[in-house]
Scaffold this motif. Structure first.
Motif, PDB file in Angstrom:
ATOM      1  N   ALA A 134      38.965  40.093  43.027  1.00 25.72           N
ATOM      2  CA  ALA A 134      38.746  41.239  42.136  1.00 25.72           C
ATOM      3  C   ALA A 134      37.668  42.163  42.706  1.00 25.72           C
ATOM      4  O   ALA A 134      37.813  43.399  42.707  1.00 25.72           O
ATOM      5  CB  ALA A 134      38.355  40.748  40.743  1.00 25.72           C
ATOM      6  N   LYS A 135      36.618  41.575  43.215  1.00 25.69           N
ATOM      7  CA  LYS A 135      35.521  42.370  43.790  1.00 25.69           C
ATOM      8  C   LYS A 135      35.980  43.110  45.039  1.00 25.69           C
ATOM      9  O   LYS A 135      35.626  44.284  45.249  1.00 25.69           O
ATOM     10  CB  LYS A 135      34.342  41.450  44.107  1.00 25.69           C
ATOM     11  CG  LYS A 135      33.116  42.179  44.641  1.00 25.69           C
ATOM     12  CD  LYS A 135      31.970  41.204  44.875  1.00 25.69           C
ATOM     13  CE  LYS A 135      30.729  41.954  45.407  1.00 25.69           C
ATOM     14  NZ  LYS A 135      29.600  41.016  45.638  1.00 25.69           N
ATOM     15  N   GLN A 136      36.785  42.431  45.872  1.00 24.20           N
ATOM     16  CA  GLN A 136      37.234  43.033  47.125  1.00 24.20           C
ATOM     17  C   GLN A 136      38.147  44.233  46.899  1.00 24.20           C
ATOM     18  O   GLN A 136      38.158  45.160  47.714  1.00 24.20           O
ATOM     19  CB  GLN A 136      37.934  41.992  47.996  1.00 24.20           C
ATOM     20  CG  GLN A 136      36.969  40.994  48.635  1.00 24.20           C
ATOM     21  CD  GLN A 136      37.694  40.012  49.538  1.00 24.20           C
ATOM     22  OE1 GLN A 136      38.730  39.466  49.178  1.00 24.20           O
ATOM     23  NE2 GLN A 136      37.139  39.790  50.722  1.00 24.20           N
ATOM     24  N   ILE A 137      38.914  44.213  45.810  1.00 25.39           N
ATOM     25  CA  ILE A 137      39.814  45.349  45.562  1.00 25.39           C
ATOM     26  C   ILE A 137      39.188  46.343  44.581  1.00 25.39           C
ATOM     27  O   ILE A 137      39.844  47.286  44.132  1.00 25.39           O
ATOM     28  CB  ILE A 137      41.195  44.876  45.041  1.00 25.39           C
ATOM     29  CG1 ILE A 137      41.087  44.194  43.682  1.00 25.39           C
ATOM     30  CG2 ILE A 137      41.864  43.965  46.047  1.00 25.39           C
ATOM     31  CD1 ILE A 137      42.441  43.817  43.072  1.00 25.39           C
ATOM     32  N   GLY A 138      37.893  46.133  44.252  1.00 22.04           N
ATOM     33  CA  GLY A 138      37.169  47.063  43.403  1.00 22.04           C
ATOM     34  C   GLY A 138      37.596  47.037  41.949  1.00 22.04           C
ATOM     35  O   GLY A 138      37.598  48.072  41.276  1.00 22.04           O
ATOM     36  N   LEU A 139      37.941  45.858  41.454  1.00 17.90           N
ATOM     37  CA  LEU A 139      38.444  45.735  40.082  1.00 17.90           C
ATOM     38  C   LEU A 139      37.448  44.957  39.228  1.00 17.90           C
ATOM     39  O   LEU A 139      36.968  43.895  39.627  1.00 17.90           O
ATOM     40  CB  LEU A 139      39.800  45.014  40.093  1.00 17.90           C
ATOM     41  CG  LEU A 139      40.535  44.890  38.761  1.00 17.90           C
ATOM     42  CD1 LEU A 139      40.956  46.255  38.252  1.00 17.90           C
ATOM     43  CD2 LEU A 139      41.755  43.982  38.919  1.00 17.90           C
ATOM     44  N   THR A 140      37.158  45.466  38.047  1.00 16.95           N
ATOM     45  CA  THR A 140      36.295  44.760  37.098  1.00 16.95           C
ATOM     46  C   THR A 140      37.170  44.124  36.025  1.00 16.95           C
ATOM     47  O   THR A 140      37.950  44.814  35.361  1.00 16.95           O
ATOM     48  CB  THR A 140      35.301  45.723  36.432  1.00 16.95           C
ATOM     49  OG1 THR A 140      34.493  46.336  37.451  1.00 16.95           O
ATOM     50  CG2 THR A 140      34.409  44.984  35.440  1.00 16.95           C
ATOM     51  N   ILE A 141      37.058  42.815  35.884  1.00 15.52           N
ATOM     52  CA  ILE A 141      37.871  42.103  34.885  1.00 15.52           C
ATOM     53  C   ILE A 141      37.267  42.354  33.508  1.00 15.52           C
ATOM     54  O   ILE A 141      36.080  42.064  33.288  1.00 15.52           O
ATOM     55  CB  ILE A 141      37.927  40.590  35.178  1.00 15.52           C
ATOM     56  CG1 ILE A 141      38.384  40.348  36.613  1.00 15.52           C
ATOM     57  CG2 ILE A 141      38.834  39.883  34.184  1.00 15.52           C
ATOM     58  CD1 ILE A 141      39.792  40.805  36.910  1.00 15.52           C
TER      59      ILE A 141
END
Length: 331
Positions: free
Chosen positions: A318-325
């Protein structure tokens, strides 16, 4: 004196025989009782490679050991791997059915069908993601009938939930790419389930086929990126399972959130998965083998439905693709 001596000799022989015969009978009975028990032969059909199947294999072996079986001593387990080439499974099945194994364990739908067509007498323990009643494998979950029983993961019934979770994680999701293996019956069933669920969620589905024996995962992912999908759903298949890590890496490079159908994909780098516990299913498959070896008939053993589900998120991905859960999803 000679007469007395002969009488004593005769009497001694009779006494000796009377004492010895029961002992000999007891020894014979003991020897008979210590005859080595029959070593049952189990054949397990795997769709992918030993490396790709290692977790499920370990769970099945653990289940057998827990039940007291020792492979090579009290039971003989033989494994057959299709390595993603499911069209070879009928040939693989035909090769060992003539050996008359005591039980066949099969997971891919192609393997279960091939085994069913090859024998109506050898018990078959299945672990399937499709509805075995709707697929015509058994008569009912409660009373399977025939020579097939086992577990259904009902993975197809979770298709809608996967799309819901993907939309919760990525609210702007309007188009989803479905990665599937081409030419598979189980995959066609999967696509129909996702299409039905997508209509209710107002999500557009686009299907992208992965074909073997050496699929080009990167080109398929690039095609999905060009189609401007907001995320990927990866349908579990023995062929695709072999390339789980490569698929995860390419999806991350394209910054595409991925929803998969097994925890092993998330461990390989995919964003998340929602499925029943695969390892638990294969551990439970060992209990069916045990019951059958002890005399139970597959027709009388109810097929188990899943009771344990796993929702797994890879926060590193999630961090690598710039996504915040979103917090509500993590909760």
């Amino acid at each position: 004196m000679k007469v007395v001596g002969r009488q004593w000799s005769v009497i001694s022989k009779r006494v000796f025989c009377a004492a010895l015969c029961p002992m000999l009978l007891a020894l014979c009975a003991s020897a008979h009782g210590q005859q080595p028990a029959k070593v049952s032969r189990i054949v397990v059909l795997w769709g992918s490679t030993p490396q790709a199947e290692k977790d499920r294999l370990a769970a099945f072996q653990h289940g057998l050991r827990t039940l007291g079986y020792v492979d090579g001593k009290t039971i003989l387990v033989e494994h057959r791997y299709a390595e993603g080439k499911l069209d070879k499974l009928p040939q693989i099945v035909a090769e060992f059915v003539d050996l008359k194994p005591d039980v066949i364990v099969a997971a891919p739908l192609t393997a279960i069908r091939a085994a069913k067509e090859a024998t109506q007498t050898i018990p078959i323990v299945m672990v399937t993601s499709v509805d075995p009643v709707a697929s015509g494998l058994i008569e009912s979950l409660a009373r399977p009938g025939g020579n097939i029983t086992g577990l259904t993961r009902l993975g197809r019934d979770l298709s809608g939930k996967r799309l819901e979770l993907l939309k919760e994680v990525v609210p702007e999701t309007s188009s989803v790419g479905i990665f599937r293996a081409g030419g598979r019956e189980a995959q066609a069933i999967s696509i129909r389930k996702y299409e039905t669920a997508a209509r209710a969620l107002k999500i557009r589905i686009q299907s992208f086929e992965v074909r073997g024996p050496t699929p080009t995962i990167e080109s398929v992912t690039q095609a999905a990126t060009k189609a401007r999908v907001n995320g990927l759903v990866v349908i579990t298949d023995p062929l695709i399972r072999r390339y789980a890590r490569q698929l995860a890496e390419v999806a991350m490079k394209s910054r595409l959130p991925s929803m998969c159908e097994a925890t092993e994909y998330v461990e390989a780098g995919c964003l998340m998965s929602y499925m029943t516990s695969d390892t638990e299913n294969f551990r439970r498959a060992a209990t069916y083998v045990d019951k059958i070896l002890k005399g139970a008939k597959p027709a009388d053993l109810p097929v188990e439905r899943p009771t344990k589900f796993e929702f797994v998120i890879n926060l590193k991905t999630a961090k690598q693709i710039g996504l915040t859960i979103p917090p509500n999803v993590l909760a």
